[in-house]
Design an enzyme around this catalytic site. Structure first.
Site, PDB file in Angstrom:
ATOM      1  N   GLY A  99      73.985  72.527  17.826  1.00 39.85           N
ATOM      2  CA  GLY A  99      75.005  72.006  18.641  1.00 39.85           C
ATOM      3  C   GLY A  99      75.786  70.589  18.836  1.00 39.85           C
ATOM      4  O   GLY A  99      76.646  70.255  19.448  1.00 39.85           O
TER       5      GLY A  99
ATOM      6  N   GLU B 142      72.547  60.189  14.574  1.00 31.41           N
ATOM      7  CA  GLU B 142      71.951  59.818  14.961  1.00 31.41           C
ATOM      8  C   GLU B 142      72.257  57.613  15.158  1.00 31.41           C
ATOM      9  O   GLU B 142      71.314  57.480  16.182  1.00 31.41           O
ATOM     10  CB  GLU B 142      70.573  59.491  12.996  1.00 31.41           C
ATOM     11  CG  GLU B 142      70.256  60.758  13.002  1.00 31.41           C
ATOM     12  CD  GLU B 142      69.443  60.697  11.843  1.00 31.41           C
ATOM     13  OE1 GLU B 142      70.288  60.797  10.863  1.00 31.41           O
ATOM     14  OE2 GLU B 142      68.280  61.795  11.841  1.00 31.41           O
TER      15      GLU B 142
HETATM   16 MO1  MOS Z   1      67.155  65.066  11.955  1.00 27.94          MO
HETATM   17  S1  MOS Z   1      65.953  63.492  12.434  1.00 27.94           S
HETATM   18  O1  MOS Z   1      67.354  64.579  10.443  1.00 27.94           O
HETATM   19  O2  MOS Z   1      67.298  66.318  11.979  1.00 27.94           O
END
Ligand code: MOS
Length: 723
Positions: free
Chosen positions: A468, A681
């Site tokens: 996504g 992230e």
């Molecule tokens: Mo991420 S928690 O490495 O998909």
């Protein structure tokens, strides 16, 4: 000669696969039409600890349409865990039904296979199980004596922590707690598995295909080459689809047993018990600073839980090793085995929760020092990663903080809490710093060129996945850029484990690795075609012309990239700063997030549109940590009370405010040749602290336990004011 730039790297083009998704043509794991397919469903344990004493499958087996009920009695012998405590890594095996032991509430104890999904679900309810039940270990607090150190890497020291604390003029010792959280992507975990002789092929929504095939092949003791996973589209992962979970094993086992393709869907409720979660963290922070604001000591001690037979932990303290200039530093992690499913990676494992503790503590210490929290952070900025004793490849944290402050209007912030008011509302501003490692990993890709009249079409293949995030789009843009062809002429094929190997999607390494791999394949194609005609490498020539000169209508090339020596000599991180304005109702404790500003320094931004999506999604998840997300464990039986999205709340649009996302112009050529760092992230990191710090600035109350609910604010005593 690079005349076509409109759809190359850096442009905010729409997702190239977008129309397939909105028209329902993009196929997800459970949707592939497979002939002769049957349906499997897992049966979950209703105790958290004990042994199965009997399983009566007669009623289920007699039901119309039921083809098999698999339990420990008739399951195929698989490779099982050999150690008392197995590391839960990306390639860890996923055995199921190998014995009668129950380790946690909801563990799969049987699997029903039937002609239809409904028959399978109904038959699950007819499986009668008796247990020899034992009292489960559920509470972290009551099991502290069982805490152990999970390997030497769990602890880190630099300098002399106690000496650093003695040197300090101001110190802080506080504990921060964050609850169990669940990833819960929109797309349920699912698979369609079929065997063809000794080979197994499956449609399965796994984030990392190469590692998943290793896990499956080892579980079934078959060659890795005999396992194929296909997953062109994945409806979100957030870490929950990194590992191979046991539904894959159940479907694979069932398909082998019955000799027909088997589809399995993990239900939303099962996704609370069987496909990972974020651990409960208790983080104890100790900090000391001199009057001028220089940190003298920083310690970060985490206690969390793991399963009884599997070991996983998110390393919360890592962020405290590298973010600030701290001569004296101590980081530890202790694990307590509980009768709860094993935690797993959830977006920014370690940093999402670790940064809540660190960036709250930094704000608390700044307040004690009567220093502006931005100045305090900048005072302790460093261009060296003291945790690894390496220079950062690039670090624009100061710039993120300063530019963000400007954009946000930080100068209007009142340092004293409860002084900015509007009627019943207490208004607060908060800030936090974010950092996230930006890994770059070995990646291969293959490009096939085809000359049609004057146009060149390119087909790029790699075993990457798109969870996504926009993988299709940024890879297509890269191919467009390096072949100087329009993006419309590029076809990207990913999500098949038989394509060239990549590190998959996880850990914020996807974009950098995938795009450089694609770049290399394109560059190799051009170099090889030039070489055949003795054309100098420096000479610019259109790819169509190059094919013509070679008398070729098609051509293929492969490319592989790996981290450079320079990369290994540096510490490579993305950085960011979060700013939040909250309004807290002084009587009810209800609060609104009014504005957020996020500034990121994350290397080259491949596509601002998909990149914004990543950061906005991260900020939303970070806000979720504060306003709502919490998985509650029943204190006697160890089941999750919150096991639907009706009671496990995630933020909705109305919970969020105006969000501004800014990327600093940056290309980090040490990170990789294209200068890309990760952003998948970065967006979630330290958002929780930014909001909690804003709540302090509004109310004068330090909230150290997430989520921060109105009821907790009332308990904290809103009215008495600042301590
Ligand atoms: Mo991420 S928690 O490495 O998909």
């Amino acid at each position: 000669m690079k005349t076509i730039k409109a759809s190359g790297v850096g442009n905010p083009i729409d997702r190239i696969e977008g129309h397939l998704k909105v028209t329902g043509k993009a196929k997800y794991a459970s949707e592939f039409p497979v002939e002769n397919m049957v349906y499997a469903q897992g049966v979950n344990s209703t105790i958290a600890k004990g042994k199965i004493t009997s399983i009566d499958t007669t009623a289920a087996e007699n039901l119309e349409g039921v083809l098999a009920v698999i339990t420990y009695k008739n399951a195929e012998k698989l490779k099982n865990y050999t150690k008392e405590m197995t590391d839960f890594s990306l390639t860890t095996i996923a055995p199921v039904f190998q014995d009668r032991q129950v380790y946690y509430y909801g563990q799969y104890i049987a699997c029903v296979v039937a002609e239809t999904f409904e028959q399978a679900q109904y038959a699950c309810r007819l499986v009668k199980v008796t247990y020899e039940e034992e009292t489960p270990d559920i509470h972290l607090d009551k099991n502290k004596s069982k805490a152990y150190k999970p390997g030497d890497s769990a602890d880190f020291t630099r300098g002399d922590m106690e000496a650093g604390m003695r040197e300090a003029h101001v110190t802080l010792e506080e504990t921060y707690t964050t609850p169990i959280e669940h990833q819960q992507p929109m797309e349920l975990h699912a698979a369609i598995v079929s065997w063809n002789n000794a080979e197994v092929k499956m449609y399965a929504n796994q984030q990392i295909l190469d590692q998943a095939t290793t896990s499956i092949s080892e579980t079934f003791n078959i060659p890795k080459e005999d396992v194929q996973i296909i997953t062109p589209y994945i409806g979100g992962g957030f870490g929950s689809k990194l590992n191979v979970f046991k539904h894959i094993t159940m479907a694979t086992m069932a398909s082998k047993m019955i000799g027909r393709p088997v589809q399995i869907t993990v239900t939303r409720q099962q996704m609370f018990t069987n496909t990972g979660m974020r651990q409960f963290d208790e983080q104890k922070m100790r900090l000391g600073a001199k009057k001028d604001g220089s940190l003298t000591a920083l310690a970060h001690h985490t206690t969390s839980h793991t399963a009884k037979n599997l070991q996983y932990f998110e390393a919360c303290g890592n962020v405290s090793k590298m973010l600030y200039k701290t001569p004296n530093n101590a980081v530890t992690h202790r694990l307590i085995p509980l009768n709860i499913q094993c935690p797993s990676s959830m977006r920014a494992p370690g940093e999402a929760t670790g940064s809540f503790a660190l960036e709250s503590a930094i704000d608390e210490l700044a307040w004690k020092l009567k220093m502006d929290p931005i100045d305090f952070r900048i005072k302790n900025d460093t261009q060296v990663d003291m945790g690894e004793d390496k220079p950062f490849s690039s670090r624009l944290l100061k710039e993120c903080l300063r530019i963000g402050a400007d954009k946000f209007g930080w100068e209007k912030r009142k340092m004293q809490p409860r002084t900015n008011k509007n009627g019943n509302w207490l208004i607060g501003y908060g800030v936090s710093a974010a950092s996230r490692r930006a890994p770059y990993m070995k990646t291969s890709a293959k490009v096939a060129l085809e000359l049609k009249q004057n146009a060149v079409n390119a087909n790029l293949k790699m075993d990457a996945t798109d969870i996504g995030t926009g993988t299709y789009t940024i890879v297509a843009q890269t191919v467009s850029e390096y072949l100087s062809i329009p993006v419309e002429n590029v076809i990207v094929e990913i999500g098949d484990s038989e394509f060239p190997v990549t590190p998959g999607s996880g850990g914020s390494w996807g974009a950098a690795s995938y795009c450089n791999g694609a770049r290399k394949a394109c560059e190799n194609a051009i170099a090889e075609l030039k070489k055949k005609q003795n054309i100098a490498e420096s000479e610019e020539i259109e790819i169509a012309e190059l094919l013509r000169q070679n008398n070729l209508s098609s051509f293929e090339a492969e490319g592989t990239v790996e981290p450079s020596e320079e990369y290994k000599k540096h510490s490579v991180f993305s950085f960011g700063a979060n700013f939040t304005e909250v309004w807290v109702d002084k009587d009810t404790g209800m609060y609104r997030i009014k504005r957020m500003v996020n500034v990121g320094s994350a290397g080259k931004i491949l596509n601002p549109k998909t990149a914004y999506g990543q950061i906005i999604g991260g900020l939303t998840m970070g806000a979720g940590m504060v306003i709502a997300e919490r998985t509650q464990v029943e204190p006697n039986y160890g089941n999750f009370i919150t096991r639907t999205l009706a009671d496990y709340h995630v933020p909705v649009n109305l919970d969020l405010a105006n969000i501004d996302v800014i990327f600093l112009p940056e290309e980090d050529k040490i990170a990789n040749e294209m200068g890309i760092k990760g952003i998948g992230e970065l967006g979630i990191i330290s958002v929780a602290a930014s909001i909690a710090n804003a709540i302090f600035n509004a109310t004068g109350k330090r909230m150290r336990d997430l989520p921060i609910t109105p009821e907790k604010l009332i308990e904290a005593g809103l009215e008495p004011g600042v301590a």
